[in-house]
Design a protein around this motif. Structure first.
Motif, PDB file in Angstrom:
ATOM      1  N   ASP A   1      -5.220 -12.734   4.097  1.00 26.53           N
ATOM      2  CA  ASP A   1      -5.466 -11.358   3.640  1.00 26.53           C
ATOM      3  C   ASP A   1      -6.358 -11.333   2.389  1.00 26.53           C
TER       4      ASP A   1
ATOM      5  N   ASP B   1      -7.659  -2.858  -0.725  1.00 28.11           N
ATOM      6  CA  ASP B   1      -8.392  -3.731   0.191  1.00 28.11           C
ATOM      7  C   ASP B   1      -9.883  -3.517  -0.025  1.00 28.11           C
TER       8      ASP B   1
ATOM      9  N   HIS C   1      -7.284  -8.244   0.100  1.00 31.05           N
ATOM     10  CA  HIS C   1      -6.204  -7.499  -0.546  1.00 31.05           C
ATOM     11  C   HIS C   1      -5.788  -8.080  -1.902  1.00 31.05           C
TER      12      HIS C   1
ATOM     13  N   HIS D   1       0.829  -1.211   0.000  1.00 27.17           N
ATOM     14  CA  HIS D   1       0.000   0.000   0.000  1.00 27.17           C
ATOM     15  C   HIS D   1       0.863   1.261   0.000  1.00 27.17           C
TER      16      HIS D   1
HETATM   17 ZN   LIG Z   1      -4.059  -4.580   1.861  1.00 24.85          ZN
END
Ligand SMILES: [Zn+2]
Length: 207
Positions: free
Chosen positions: A198, A154, A201, A147
């Motif tokens: 995650d 996300d 993402h 990021h």
């Molecule tokens: Zn992320």
């Protein structure tokens, strides 16, 4: 207090967003940081288009300095209004990203909304924006997050937290298969698909 303890909760804005949430988890996990491995699963396939983007370890060579002007020089115009996942009363019609990924990022959302239709896209909570550019360390890690270059997005973090695998993360369900196909065909990598972590993402960098 979380910031003083080294947990990077972000700036104080009165909202319990992903940074605050992850900082709280890290703090509650005790003095030993609970690192999250992001290793590719055996047999994980890489789409041809993903080859156009660098591996994580070479992002600085490809995209330039983290947090530099290029990291927010791209604009993604969204095909329908999205909502901030940490503040659902706020809707957005665009967001900023790295100059080099604005075109494929824009295409991902345009194609996904065209595929599902706006109503279904929203029912799947794909319009809940969890952030793009954010100059910070990787959650559950110490290296800089993708990021920091504005090359990761996300979505729906509440139902796809960092540590959840496919048994719990909503984005692992079959209904999202077309979305991930679109993401990968545009050259991006889903951490959920690649390492079963995650699931919120995806990023324009290979593992
Ligand atoms: Zn992320």
């Amino acid at each position: 207090m979380l910031a003083r303890l080294g947990h990077a909760p972000g700036r104080i804005d009165g909202l319990l967003g992903p940074n605050t949430h992850e900082a709280l988890t890290a703090w509650a996990s005790g003095p030993v940081r609970t690192a999250v491995d992001r290793l590719p699963l055996p047999g994980h396939a890489v789409a041809d288009a993903q080859g156009a983007y660098p591996r994580q370890e070479s992002v600085a060579t490809f995209y330039g300095v983290a947090g530099g002007p290029d990291c927010t020089a791209g604009i993604v115009d969204l095909p329908i209004p999205f909502r901030l996942a940490w503040d659902l009363d706020t809707s957005i019609t665009s967001f900023r990203c790295h100059r080099l990924v604005a075109a494929p990022m824009t295409r991902i959302f345009r194609e996904a909304v065209a595929h599902y239709g706006a109503a279904q896209f929203e029912r799947l909570r794909l319009h809940l924006f969890g952030g793009c550019f954010n100059h910070r360390p990787m959650r559950g890690g110490s290296a800089l997050s993708m990021h920091s270059w504005g090359i990761a997005v996300d979505l729906d973090p509440e139902r796809n937290p960092l540590r959840w695998g496919r048994d719990r993360a909503s984005f692992a369900a079959p209904a999202y298969e077309p979305f991930w196909t679109i993401v990968e065909a545009a050259g991006a990598t889903s951490l959920g698909r690649a390492c079963n972590r995650d699931w919120m993402h995806f990023q324009f960098a290979r593992l």
